[in-house]
Design an enzyme around this catalytic site. Structure first.
Site, PDB file in Angstrom:
ATOM      1  CG  ASP A   1      55.009  38.807  51.763  1.00 10.14           C
ATOM      2  OD1 ASP A   1      54.554  39.847  51.259  1.00 10.14           O
ATOM      3  OD2 ASP A   1      56.218  38.580  51.891  1.00 10.14           O
TER       4      ASP A   1
ATOM      5  CD  GLU B   1      60.879  36.207  50.326  1.00  8.27           C
ATOM      6  OE1 GLU B   1      59.886  35.487  50.586  1.00  8.27           O
ATOM      7  OE2 GLU B   1      60.823  37.257  49.659  1.00  8.27           O
TER       8      GLU B   1
ATOM      9  CG  HIS C   1      56.876  42.483  51.983  1.00  8.41           C
ATOM     10  ND1 HIS C   1      57.009  41.777  50.818  1.00  8.41           N
ATOM     11  CD2 HIS C   1      57.268  43.746  51.703  1.00  8.41           C
ATOM     12  CE1 HIS C   1      57.459  42.595  49.872  1.00  8.41           C
ATOM     13  NE2 HIS C   1      57.632  43.792  50.383  1.00  8.41           N
TER      14      HIS C   1
HETATM   15 ZN   LIG Z   1      57.452  39.814  50.730  1.00 10.60          ZN
END
Ligand SMILES: [Zn+2]
Length: 277
Positions: free
Chosen positions: A185, A101, A175
């Site tokens: 994203d 992330e 993703h």
């Molecule tokens: Zn994601």
């Protein structure tokens, strides 16, 4: 960076900070590396959220805009980052992937007062690019950029991960690749092709060396926030300034200015005013 016992270590041998995520699954053998953005503020805030009881999600690493890395799940355990997902005949990629992330607001809304996140946080114009998501190629939208320290930290961490777990270039995904229609994203602000190339060191033959160009325009060249004259200029690049090409969109190229040998401000320029070398 190095990996030992499924934990990440800095080059000097110091372990990356570990803040255990609440939700994780069983043992996995990672075959994919999935890149995300948090749609959030600081990496610290996201990491604390994953470490709390309210979160229904987690990731192996959270990387801040300043390049700080926080590990939250050992690389041989499943993190809850992919959700409902499918790729190459595999469904539910949490059971076979590592998730990173990146702290980033992602898609921004633009109004008379400028750009802001979904929470209403203002994002300065120099941190914004305009680009179309490949799911919606007809729509130019505003996205937060990924600053150089964050990019470099992500590349370094990913290099260690793909080396240790034997993940090939085709196994590095967004993703938005594995959950299209549901997720956008890391989006067009994150140049996934360039990331794959830098992580895997593709181009030992020289074909993928960074493309360096020199500005040839006596009055300078506007570095713009998007691909077109109607996008505001972020900076005037001097005649003779050197830039590295990140991505080409027709005549408009996304570039980073090279200052003291490092990638600095990025934005779009018209390629007519660039000369190779
Ligand atoms: Zn994601």
């Amino acid at each position: 960076m190095l990996i030992h016992s499924h934990r990440l270590f800095a080059e000097g041998g110091a372990p990356v900070r570990f803040l255990q995520a609440t939700h994780q699954g069983g043992t996995i053998r990672p075959r994919f590396l999935i890149m995300h953005y948090t749609a959030g503020g600081s990496a610290e805030a996201t990491a604390r959220y994953f470490a709390g009881s309210a979160a229904r999600a987690s990731a192996h690493l959270v990387i801040g805009r300043d390049g700080e890395i926080i590990q939250q799940v050992a690389f041989d355990r499943a993190a809850w980052h992919a959700g409902k997902s499918r790729w190459a005949g595999v469904t539910g990629l949490n059971s076979c992937s590592i998730g990173i992330e990146l702290a980033n607001w992602g898609l921004l809304s633009s109004g008379p007062k400028g750009h802001c996140s979904w929470t209403g946080a203002a994002v300065e114009p120099e941190r914004v690019i305009f680009a179309a998501h490949r799911h919606t190629p007809e729509r130019q939208q505003a996205w937060e950029i990924f600053p150089a320290p964050q990019w470099q930290a992500a590349v370094a961490a990913a290099q260690a991960i793909v080396a240790v777990y034997g993940i090939g270039e085709a196994g590095i995904l967004g993703h938005d690749d594995i959950a299209p229609g549901r997720k956008i994203d890391p989006g067009p602000g994150f140049a996934l092709d360039r990331f794959r190339a830098e992580v895997t060191g593709r181009g030992g033959d020289g074909a993928e060396e960074p493309e360096i160009f020199t500005v040839r325009s006596p009055s300078g060249l506007n570095l713009r926030s998007g691909p077109g004259l109607y996008h505001p200029a972020r900076k005037l690049l001097a005649d003779g300034a050197r830039v590295q090409v990140i991505e080409r969109q027709g005549q408009w190229w996304l570039v980073s200015e090279i200052v003291d040998g490092r990638a600095d401000a990025s934005g779009y320029v018209h390629s007519h005013w660039l000369q190779a070398g």
